[in-house]
Design a protein around this motif. Structure first.
Motif, PDB file in Angstrom:
ATOM      1  N   ALA A 139       0.833  -1.208   0.000  1.00 23.72           N
ATOM      2  CA  ALA A 139       0.000   0.000   0.000  1.00 23.72           C
ATOM      3  C   ALA A 139       0.867   1.257   0.000  1.00 23.72           C
ATOM      4  O   ALA A 139       0.558   2.237  -0.695  1.00 23.72           O
ATOM      5  CB  ALA A 139      -0.928  -0.009   1.214  1.00 23.72           C
ATOM      6  N   MET A 140       1.967   1.219   0.757  1.00 23.04           N
ATOM      7  CA  MET A 140       2.878   2.373   0.801  1.00 23.04           C
ATOM      8  C   MET A 140       3.555   2.582  -0.551  1.00 23.04           C
ATOM      9  O   MET A 140       3.663   3.721  -1.030  1.00 23.04           O
ATOM     10  CB  MET A 140       3.929   2.151   1.898  1.00 23.04           C
ATOM     11  CG  MET A 140       4.849   3.340   2.122  1.00 23.04           C
ATOM     12  SD  MET A 140       6.046   3.030   3.451  1.00 23.04           S
ATOM     13  CE  MET A 140       4.951   2.853   4.854  1.00 23.04           C
ATOM     14  N   VAL A 141       3.976   1.473  -1.194  1.00 20.41           N
ATOM     15  CA  VAL A 141       4.630   1.575  -2.499  1.00 20.41           C
ATOM     16  C   VAL A 141       3.652   2.111  -3.545  1.00 20.41           C
ATOM     17  O   VAL A 141       3.998   2.997  -4.347  1.00 20.41           O
ATOM     18  CB  VAL A 141       5.184   0.196  -2.925  1.00 20.41           C
ATOM     19  CG1 VAL A 141       5.682   0.238  -4.368  1.00 20.41           C
ATOM     20  CG2 VAL A 141       6.302  -0.235  -1.995  1.00 20.41           C
ATOM     21  N   ILE A 142       2.419   1.592  -3.531  1.00 17.28           N
ATOM     22  CA  ILE A 142       1.412   2.059  -4.496  1.00 17.28           C
ATOM     23  C   ILE A 142       1.116   3.538  -4.280  1.00 17.28           C
ATOM     24  O   ILE A 142       0.999   4.307  -5.243  1.00 17.28           O
ATOM     25  CB  ILE A 142       0.116   1.221  -4.368  1.00 17.28           C
ATOM     26  CG1 ILE A 142       0.365  -0.224  -4.808  1.00 17.28           C
ATOM     27  CG2 ILE A 142      -1.005   1.835  -5.201  1.00 17.28           C
ATOM     28  CD1 ILE A 142      -0.822  -1.143  -4.606  1.00 17.28           C
ATOM     29  N   SER A 143       0.998   3.959  -3.006  1.00 22.09           N
ATOM     30  CA  SER A 143       0.734   5.372  -2.702  1.00 22.09           C
ATOM     31  C   SER A 143       1.872   6.250  -3.216  1.00 22.09           C
ATOM     32  O   SER A 143       1.635   7.306  -3.812  1.00 22.09           O
ATOM     33  CB  SER A 143       0.568   5.570  -1.191  1.00 22.09           C
ATOM     34  OG  SER A 143      -0.524   4.835  -0.695  1.00 22.09           O
ATOM     35  N   LEU A 144       3.117   5.794  -2.999  1.00 19.91           N
ATOM     36  CA  LEU A 144       4.278   6.571  -3.440  1.00 19.91           C
ATOM     37  C   LEU A 144       4.330   6.653  -4.965  1.00 19.91           C
ATOM     38  O   LEU A 144       4.580   7.721  -5.535  1.00 19.91           O
ATOM     39  CB  LEU A 144       5.559   5.941  -2.892  1.00 19.91           C
ATOM     40  CG  LEU A 144       6.847   6.766  -3.033  1.00 19.91           C
ATOM     41  CD1 LEU A 144       6.707   8.110  -2.344  1.00 19.91           C
ATOM     42  CD2 LEU A 144       8.033   6.003  -2.465  1.00 19.91           C
ATOM     43  N   ILE A 145       4.076   5.511  -5.635  1.00 21.12           N
ATOM     44  CA  ILE A 145       4.051   5.502  -7.102  1.00 21.12           C
ATOM     45  C   ILE A 145       2.959   6.435  -7.617  1.00 21.12           C
ATOM     46  O   ILE A 145       3.152   7.184  -8.584  1.00 21.12           O
ATOM     47  CB  ILE A 145       3.832   4.063  -7.629  1.00 21.12           C
ATOM     48  CG1 ILE A 145       5.058   3.194  -7.317  1.00 21.12           C
ATOM     49  CG2 ILE A 145       3.540   4.060  -9.116  1.00 21.12           C
ATOM     50  CD1 ILE A 145       4.853   1.725  -7.639  1.00 21.12           C
ATOM     51  N   PHE A 146       1.810   6.397  -6.951  1.00 17.52           N
ATOM     52  CA  PHE A 146       0.689   7.244  -7.351  1.00 17.52           C
ATOM     53  C   PHE A 146       1.059   8.718  -7.238  1.00 17.52           C
ATOM     54  O   PHE A 146       0.766   9.520  -8.136  1.00 17.52           O
ATOM     55  CB  PHE A 146      -0.524   6.926  -6.466  1.00 17.52           C
ATOM     56  CG  PHE A 146      -1.835   7.318  -7.081  1.00 17.52           C
ATOM     57  CD1 PHE A 146      -2.535   6.434  -7.871  1.00 17.52           C
ATOM     58  CD2 PHE A 146      -2.366   8.583  -6.870  1.00 17.52           C
ATOM     59  CE1 PHE A 146      -3.744   6.797  -8.449  1.00 17.52           C
ATOM     60  CE2 PHE A 146      -3.564   8.956  -7.439  1.00 17.52           C
ATOM     61  CZ  PHE A 146      -4.259   8.058  -8.234  1.00 17.52           C
ATOM     62  N   ILE A 171      -6.652   3.255  -3.968  1.00 12.42           N
ATOM     63  CA  ILE A 171      -5.548   2.501  -3.353  1.00 12.42           C
ATOM     64  C   ILE A 171      -6.089   1.460  -2.379  1.00 12.42           C
ATOM     65  O   ILE A 171      -5.670   0.297  -2.384  1.00 12.42           O
ATOM     66  CB  ILE A 171      -4.579   3.469  -2.645  1.00 12.42           C
ATOM     67  CG1 ILE A 171      -3.850   4.332  -3.683  1.00 12.42           C
ATOM     68  CG2 ILE A 171      -3.566   2.706  -1.797  1.00 12.42           C
ATOM     69  CD1 ILE A 171      -3.052   5.464  -3.097  1.00 12.42           C
ATOM     70  N   VAL A 172      -7.043   1.871  -1.551  1.00 14.09           N
ATOM     71  CA  VAL A 172      -7.647   0.941  -0.592  1.00 14.09           C
ATOM     72  C   VAL A 172      -8.364  -0.185  -1.329  1.00 14.09           C
ATOM     73  O   VAL A 172      -8.277  -1.358  -0.940  1.00 14.09           O
ATOM     74  CB  VAL A 172      -8.630   1.694   0.337  1.00 14.09           C
ATOM     75  CG1 VAL A 172      -9.429   0.710   1.186  1.00 14.09           C
ATOM     76  CG2 VAL A 172      -7.877   2.659   1.236  1.00 14.09           C
ATOM     77  N   GLY A 173      -9.077   0.151  -2.419  1.00 15.97           N
ATOM     78  CA  GLY A 173      -9.800  -0.860  -3.184  1.00 15.97           C
ATOM     79  C   GLY A 173      -8.877  -1.883  -3.813  1.00 15.97           C
ATOM     80  O   GLY A 173      -9.131  -3.096  -3.748  1.00 15.97           O
ATOM     81  N   ILE A 174      -7.785  -1.413  -4.414  1.00 17.44           N
ATOM     82  CA  ILE A 174      -6.833  -2.328  -5.059  1.00 17.44           C
ATOM     83  C   ILE A 174      -6.206  -3.278  -4.036  1.00 17.44           C
ATOM     84  O   ILE A 174      -6.198  -4.503  -4.209  1.00 17.44           O
ATOM     85  CB  ILE A 174      -5.731  -1.528  -5.791  1.00 17.44           C
ATOM     86  CG1 ILE A 174      -6.324  -0.788  -6.993  1.00 17.44           C
ATOM     87  CG2 ILE A 174      -4.602  -2.449  -6.243  1.00 17.44           C
ATOM     88  CD1 ILE A 174      -5.358   0.170  -7.656  1.00 17.44           C
ATOM     89  N   PHE A 192      -0.062  10.114   2.834  1.00 15.38           N
ATOM     90  CA  PHE A 192       0.546  10.676   1.638  1.00 15.38           C
ATOM     91  C   PHE A 192      -0.335  11.761   1.012  1.00 15.38           C
ATOM     92  O   PHE A 192       0.150  12.821   0.618  1.00 15.38           O
ATOM     93  CB  PHE A 192       0.797   9.565   0.603  1.00 15.38           C
ATOM     94  CG  PHE A 192       2.052   8.774   0.868  1.00 15.38           C
ATOM     95  CD1 PHE A 192       3.285   9.248   0.451  1.00 15.38           C
ATOM     96  CD2 PHE A 192       2.003   7.565   1.533  1.00 15.38           C
ATOM     97  CE1 PHE A 192       4.446   8.522   0.684  1.00 15.38           C
ATOM     98  CE2 PHE A 192       3.154   6.831   1.775  1.00 15.38           C
ATOM     99  CZ  PHE A 192       4.382   7.314   1.351  1.00 15.38           C
ATOM    100  N   PHE A 193      -1.635  11.488   0.929  1.00 10.92           N
ATOM    101  CA  PHE A 193      -2.534  12.437   0.278  1.00 10.92           C
ATOM    102  C   PHE A 193      -2.807  13.666   1.140  1.00 10.92           C
ATOM    103  O   PHE A 193      -3.260  14.684   0.619  1.00 10.92           O
ATOM    104  CB  PHE A 193      -3.851  11.749  -0.092  1.00 10.92           C
ATOM    105  CG  PHE A 193      -3.789  10.978  -1.377  1.00 10.92           C
ATOM    106  CD1 PHE A 193      -4.143  11.561  -2.582  1.00 10.92           C
ATOM    107  CD2 PHE A 193      -3.347   9.668  -1.387  1.00 10.92           C
ATOM    108  CE1 PHE A 193      -4.076  10.854  -3.765  1.00 10.92           C
ATOM    109  CE2 PHE A 193      -3.276   8.953  -2.559  1.00 10.92           C
ATOM    110  CZ  PHE A 193      -3.636   9.548  -3.763  1.00 10.92           C
ATOM    111  N   SER A 194      -2.552  13.570   2.454  1.00 13.30           N
ATOM    112  CA  SER A 194      -2.742  14.749   3.301  1.00 13.30           C
ATOM    113  C   SER A 194      -1.768  15.854   2.912  1.00 13.30           C
ATOM    114  O   SER A 194      -2.075  17.042   3.034  1.00 13.30           O
ATOM    115  CB  SER A 194      -2.553  14.381   4.781  1.00 13.30           C
ATOM    116  OG  SER A 194      -1.218  13.950   5.028  1.00 13.30           O
ATOM    117  N   VAL A 195      -0.580  15.454   2.427  1.00 11.96           N
ATOM    118  CA  VAL A 195       0.385  16.440   1.930  1.00 11.96           C
ATOM    119  C   VAL A 195      -0.195  17.139   0.705  1.00 11.96           C
ATOM    120  O   VAL A 195      -0.139  18.371   0.576  1.00 11.96           O
ATOM    121  CB  VAL A 195       1.721  15.752   1.579  1.00 11.96           C
ATOM    122  CG1 VAL A 195       2.682  16.738   0.941  1.00 11.96           C
ATOM    123  CG2 VAL A 195       2.335  15.131   2.825  1.00 11.96           C
TER     124      VAL A 195
END
Length: 710
Positions: A245-252, A612-615, A659-662
């Motif tokens: 989840a962290m990797v996907i968030s960072l890639i996103f 991200i949560v869904g995937i 991540f998205f809070s930033v």
């Protein structure tokens, strides 16, 4: 798509005037809200004093270990009771409910034992039985008991229990092993009735009545143990899911930096497809159960079951899931249809936020500092709370079976045998009752606990506010740099953090204090709601529900105002009240833009988190339920496969939110700067806009004599 504001209401103040010297966050500023800063420092010093006092008085062993009748800890390392971790009750029938066992002591002798009894045996049978029975029974008697005495003498002196019954350990306490047979017959072990050792036959139902709700507690314990077992079997897979989840968030986030427009549209389509697949899967499960025995049972008829997989075997569960997902899908599609004209501007704002994050990459790692500080605050609060709750002294009370004038009075076990009480009440005992005290410290202990909770909220909100004002200052430096990235100051995050701590600690403490007061009131209302659950006063319940709703709305409003006030503080360096007023007036002068633009970007960022949560959630569902044939053997064997799935989903949301809070703070900051830019400047050579060329084009505006400000 221009969204021009016509004749702003004068009651919301005048529009910003052009200032040729304004180049972003003001460097020459002074300290703000000094009184609140001093108050916050004093409160922190008091908080440290409370912690030191609690740590000097408290004893966490009272939480970890149960206590026998002499106030000794069962199972504590380095003591004679180290190998006796369980607490045994002489007469469990004197205990009203398991809650009494957990909070106060029962009016019966308690001993620390190596293991709980696993069979029914009376004192009389033990004395007349084999040497093995006597040795077994002596484990549950006081030390050095003389078995040559008669049974009545032993019972009179309170040296042994009258009987033993099959028990199981729960929170290190031996509770009756209650169960039910078909037809609802209550049993202890496998027996429905048994001798109490004094010639009286006792029903297992009597034990159930004496230990109210203990059958529910046992069921809850079994569920808790199964969940714990699932965590021990799957923790490494859960950790892997969170890393993914962290990797996907960072890639996103990285892809947003370079392909913001494409990524937003891909994100919208994927969210619709993911939810659509969820609807399809629920329908297939619903259809596959048609005609299956028991699948038409309703959830209401099924009631509460500890084996949650039972619910997945009835059609109504999948129908409910399908309806919920269909409603969510419909709401998202309708919002996208109605907001389609505003999506382009929202995407342009997200593109601008992507550029800002790209030029201030250190902002992506700032949440780690916020997380670390919040972890310290939470740890300090939790440790202090434990020490405060265990800082009471041992209180001993007189317990007796016959009439006694001194019953339930405080006593001293050291002098009890030589006192008048033991002479007047021969069968009375001085037993440990509970933890309390009558000193000044103990009288105000509840206030110290309240202070601990209040300072926890205040410190946690302060840490969050510090993060918001730091990020706002960095992103404002980016926006007001006319030539990007040449005009962006060096180390914007560190500069903004330094300004916040040096000049605006008081303002951050002020905003955090207001929010904390509302949150504490909400906690009190929740506490009152729990207390009134059994009450029949409907008006009181209605009034309490209204108050909870009002304060929930108030908290949301204050969070919104605080967030925008912190942005203004980061830019102009004014005090909290002035900044909150300026931010509110600026938003009200541009209320249409706030309604249709800022909220659209929030919605799009929420879709990103949802994607991200869904995937991660879908992949974890197929993995832990064993539906991926390639890795079926690697999947752990679980009692409830929803336990790791739910953990991964919640953890993924928190990671994505971090991540998205930033991004959200970047969008909010750029949005306020964008509104100020429109008010300050007009695109002329003397007053050029600072916004990007994309935003200028979408708003049908231009800078005379300038090709681009990017």
């Amino acid at each position: 798509m221009e969204m021009e504001e016509k004749n702003p209401d004068p009651k919301y103040g005048e529009s910003r005037k052009f200032d040729p010297n304004f180049k972003g966050p003001i460097q020459n500023r002074g300290c703000t809200d000094i009184l609140c800063c001093i108050l916050f420092i004093i409160a922190l010093m008091g908080y440290f004093a409370v912690g030191i006092l609690a740590w000097s008085q408290g004893d966490p062993r009272k939480v970890i270990y149960p206590t026998d009748s002499r106030g000794q800890f069962c199972g504590q390392a380095g003591t004679p009771l180290e190998k006796k971790p369980f607490l045994f009750y002489f007469n469990i029938l004197k205990c009203a409910s398991p809650l009494v066992l957990l909070e106060f002591q029962c009016p019966t002798t308690q001993l620390c034992v190596e293991r709980c009894p696993d069979k029914h045996l009376t004192l009389m049978k033990a004395k007349l039985g084999s040497n093995e029975d006597r040795q077994y029974y002596q484990q549950y008697c006081k030390e050095a008991v003389d078995f040559t005495k008669s049974s009545p003498e032993i019972l009179r002196d309170g040296l042994c229990p009258a009987m033993l019954m099959p028990s199981k350990a729960f929170t290190r306490r031996c509770l009756p092993a209650l169960g039910t047979r078909k037809g609802g017959v209550v049993v202890v072990g496998n027996e429905t009735t048994f001798d109490d050792g004094q010639g009286v036959s006792i029903n297992a139902t009597d034990v159930l009545e004496a230990s109210k709700k203990s059958n529910v507690v046992v069921e809850a314990r079994q569920v808790a143990m199964r969940i714990f077992e699932d965590y021990t079997q799957s923790w490494h897979w859960i950790l892997l899911g969170l890393v993914i989840a962290m990797v996907i968030s960072l890639i996103f986030i990285v892809l947003l930096r370079f392909l913001a427009g494409i990524m937003v549209w891909v994100m919208i389509v994927l969210v619709i497809l993911v939810i659509g697949y969820g609807i399809f899967h629920c329908y297939m499960e619903f259809a596959s159960l048609k005609g299956e025995p028991g699948s038409d049972v309703t959830i209401r008829d099924l009631g509460l079951q500890t084996d949650f997989s039972v619910y997945l075997q009835i059609r109504q569960t999948w129908l409910a899931f399908m309806i919920i997902l269909a409603i969510v899908e419909l709401i998202i599609i309708l919002l996208l249809i109605f907001l389609r004209k505003r999506l382009l501007i929202a995407i342009a704002l997200i593109k601008e936020a992507s550029r800002a994050v790209g030029h201030v990459m250190s902002s992506l790692f700032y949440p780690l500092l916020t997380f670390a500080l919040l972890a310290v605050v939470i740890a300090y609060w939790a440790i202090t709370a434990v020490f405060l709750s265990t800082s009471n002294e041992q209180v001993y009370k007189v317990f007796n079976n016959s009439e006694c004038a001194y019953a339930r009075q405080t006593c001293d076990p050291k002098t009890f045998n030589t006192s008048n009480i033991s002479a007047q009440c021969p069968d009375a005992e001085c037993l440990f009752a509970f933890y309390g005290g009558e000193t000044l410290y103990h009288k105000y202990l509840i206030l110290l606990q309240f202070y601990n909770v209040f300072l926890f909220f205040w410190c946690a909100n302060f840490v969050t506010a510090l993060g918001q004002v730091t990020l706002a200052g960095a992103y404002a430096s980016y926006y007001w740099a006319f030539k990007k990235p040449e005009d962006i100051p060096a180390y914007p995050i560190f500069s903004s953090l330094g300004r916040a701590l040096r000049y605006h600690t008081g303002s951050l403490a002020f905003g955090s204090l207001i929010l904390s007061m509302v949150q504490v009131i909400r906690v009190i209302l929740e506490y009152l709601d729990q207390k009134l659950k059994g009450a029949q006063n409907r008006f009181a319940k209605f009034l309490l529900s209204c108050l909870k709703c009002c304060f929930w709305c108030l908290e949301k409003c204050i969070k919104f105002l605080n967030r925008n006030a912190y942005i203004m503080i980061a830019i102009y360096g004014k005090n909290f009240c002035t900044s909150a007023r300026d931010a509110f007036f600026l938003l009200m002068r541009n209320i249409i833009r706030v309604a249709v633009l800022d909220k659209v970007t929030d919605f799009l960022l929420f879709l990103g988190k949802l994607l991200i949560v869904g995937i991660v959630g879908i992949f974890s569902f197929f993995f832990f339920s064993g539906r991926i044939k390639a890795v079926e053997q690697a999947a752990p064997s679980l009692n409830y496969y929803w336990v790791p799935i739910l953990t991964v989903v919640v953890g993924s949301y928190l990671i994505a939110h971090g991540f998205f809070s930033v991004y959200a703070m970047c969008v909010d900051t750029l949005f306020l700067c964008f509104l100020e830019d429109l008010e300050r400047n007009d695109g002329s050579a003397e007053r050029p806009y600072f916004m990007s060329q994309n935003l200028l084009t979408l708003l049908k505006k231009s800078n005379e004599g300038y090709k681009s400000v990017d």
